[in-house]
Scaffold this active site. Structure first.
Site, short mmCIF file in Angstrom:
data_model
loop_
_atom_site.label_atom_id
_atom_site.label_comp_id
_atom_site.label_asym_id
_atom_site.label_seq_id
_atom_site.Cartn_x
_atom_site.Cartn_y
_atom_site.Cartn_z
N LYS A 1 22.38 2.23 6.64
CA LYS A 1 23.10 3.49 6.83
C LYS A 1 22.34 4.30 7.87
CE LYS A 1 25.40 7.31 6.28
NZ LYS A 1 26.80 7.42 6.76
N HIS B 1 0.83 -1.21 0.00
CA HIS B 1 0.00 0.00 0.00
C HIS B 1 0.86 1.25 0.00
CE1 HIS B 1 1.13 -0.18 4.25
NE2 HIS B 1 0.69 1.06 4.40
#
Ligand code: G1P
Ligand code: G1P
Lengths: 351, 351
Positions: free
Chosen positions: B314, B166
């Site tokens: 990261k 979605h």
């Protein structure tokens, strides 16, 4: 028409330090959370771990051996993002493919020889030593580098790979985005209103009180009116101070005091060692030392990610990355919660 | 003096869409990682979960029952950050305590009735239906709202609390920070160079090739020269297109094709359902529909957090939050890696 209530009605607030807006939708706190749950921070860190490269006497990645330090300890980052001697990428570039030389140094600073303490659990004199070292570094590296960024990533949730209490200091030959923006905003305010932005702001907050978390005669910690992270705070001196190395001995003591109190409240909020990233912003250095920087005021930002509990953080994702930051409780609600918490650390409280 | 190499020497790169810089320090990839490890995404999602509020026929938090939908399905967010009727906080404010009315709507759009598919695993015609719905929403909500933000948070790592495929659509009565900045930058470039920034950029990248990940006759997906996230991409039409609802039927087919190919590569990179936040930026709408927006070019940003593996991301923390974003591999390295990956999805590959 309905009367506006900042708890019940979403609204935008202006961040004068960044010239941006934040969407405040406090009614969103009612939303149930079925998403990712974070691992709570490790609470049983050994005082000395023979394999931890930050402990006294241990060997680091590059083979160097740490001294048997008994206070703060400073060394060069073994994997620096900035090195002093990188060559220049050259000029004559296309406007859409511009690069620039980046030079600098990255240092790591341990706060204490023990791995099982954090700033709020350290003695006041020990925290003063950390502050003195910060001031020394800004003095030293700031003699040539335009920007010296002191920052602490605390907790695995904030990308910190080592539980030993430490911070980092990255000095660069360029003014990074965030301080460049803050410089612009503070300068424009000063020009328009004849007073440094954050000096005026501290006065206002000290009077209004509703966003104050802790205060001393020299310092003020508030959840700023424009906070984006749920329990974000802004730490400010009351006097006009350009840089951390301009603080008097008394102000450094006061800073150690307010830091310990603020961080104790943070830890007490969910009874865990509270994760955050924090850092100092002061007037630029190096070539900027000879310029007029009276629009600047020294301050620290604390950006903690947790929202609802020790394991549920605020995600700054889709809408935040693509459009605008959004928060789920008001800064006043966050400040009140923090203000009402004990200043005795849950780890040292008698029960 | 040494010859500059963007793999070996840290440098800054300019982001012309945001007027900011990113620090590229590719040598940092050598750094070992001892920090937080993420849970890999759930790979065994049931096709239909009777307790998932996004599945056909199920009951949502507010008691509403989803229809037995067999394609896309759109509904109002049950915990909207923006509502259409919030009152105005009023005027006459202090410059450091400025607020504004925020009004809007938040919608959720399911891509497919099944929970165990994602865009790259859906049929091309099914993806076209998603694109058609996006276009319809921009047309409809954009008739009054100045900004319609379509975005997808994918994966628990990106704050997505539901595995069912979605996206969200938040429309607002204000132009949020990011599009406001992008508007300013594109406008200035257009004024100076007489050509839309991203049109010129797409031409340059299509020639240079080194940052191209996938291309079709109408579309281009590149790791932008100024990417901050390790595998960030920018998806662009080659023709000058202001908004997603301006795309022709053929261009929508091409978009479905390139999205499926790009997202298949993403999934193949670490052989997991790749987490990201993505979103569309096009020319502002509502009152801006009658203005000249020829400096704008439609584009999508993909911001995926993973760096080294399915579990190591990261962290945009301390230095990034306080100073400037920093990346650990070059955009060219990331593009090459993605480019060389198969376009057959690891889940449907014969072995
Ligand atoms: O609305 P959701 O998907 O529950 O919420 C998610 O996306 C929102 C929009 O990017 C963020 O504000 C939330 O922090 C995040 O958890
Ligand atoms: O140098 P560290 O602590 O290993 O790395 C951490 O802080 C850096 C500076 O904020 C970030 O760039 C890294 O992503 C983060 O993991």
């Amino acid at each position: 028409s309905k009367r506006f209530s900042n708890i019940h009605h979403q609204h935008l607030r202006y961040n004068p330090l960044r010239d941006t807006w934040v969407l405040v939708s406090a009614h969103r706190m009612k939303r149930p959370w079925a998403g990712q749950v974070e691992k709570p921070p490790e609470e049983h860190v050994p005082r000395h771990d023979p394999h931890n490269p930050l402990c006294p006497g241990n060997t680091r990645a590059n083979g160097e051996i740490n001294p048997d330090y008994d206070s703060t300890f400073l060394f060069e980052n073994d994997f620096p993002a900035l090195q002093p001697d990188a060559p220049d990428p050259g000029s004559g570039q296309h406007p859409l493919f511009q690069s620039r030389a980046a030079r600098g140094v990255c240092k790591v600073m341990c706060f204490h020889p023990w791995s099982d303490v954090t700033l709020p659990l350290m003695k006041k004199e020990e925290v003063v030593k950390v502050i003195d070292k910060w001031a020394e570094l800004v003095e030293e590296l700031g003699s040539t580098y335009p920007w010296v960024q002191i920052f602490e990533n605390k907790g695995a949730m904030m990308g910190c790979s080592n539980p030993h209490p430490h911070c980092q200091v990255w000095a660069s030959n360029f003014l990074p985005n965030e301080p460049a923006l803050s410089d612009r905003c503070q300068r424009a305010f000063h020009q328009k209103h004849g007073e440094p932005l954050l000096l005026q702001y501290a006065k206002q907050e000290a009077e209004k009180k509703e966003r104050v978390v802790v205060e001393t005669s020299d310092w003020l910690a508030v959840v700023p009116y424009w906070a984006t992270w749920p329990y974000q705070t802004l730490l400010l001196p009351r006097r006009h101070v350009l840089r951390i190395n301009d603080l008097t001995a008394e102000e450094r003591e006061g800073l150690a005091d307010i830091m310990r109190r603020l961080l104790t409240k943070y830890d007490n909020l969910f009874e865990i060692s509270f994760p955050y990233s924090m850092g100092w912003h002061g007037a630029p250095t190096g070539p900027h030392l000879t310029e007029d920087n009276s629009h600047w005021q020294l301050h620290a930002h604390y950006y903690p990610p947790l929202l609802r509990s020790a394991t549920v953080k605020k995600f700054m994702v889709g809408y935040e990355m693509l459009a605008q930051e959004q928060r789920d409780l008001t800064p006043e609600q966050a400040a009140e919660k923090l203000r009402n918490l004990s200043e005795e650390h849950y780890k040292t409280r008698d029960n």
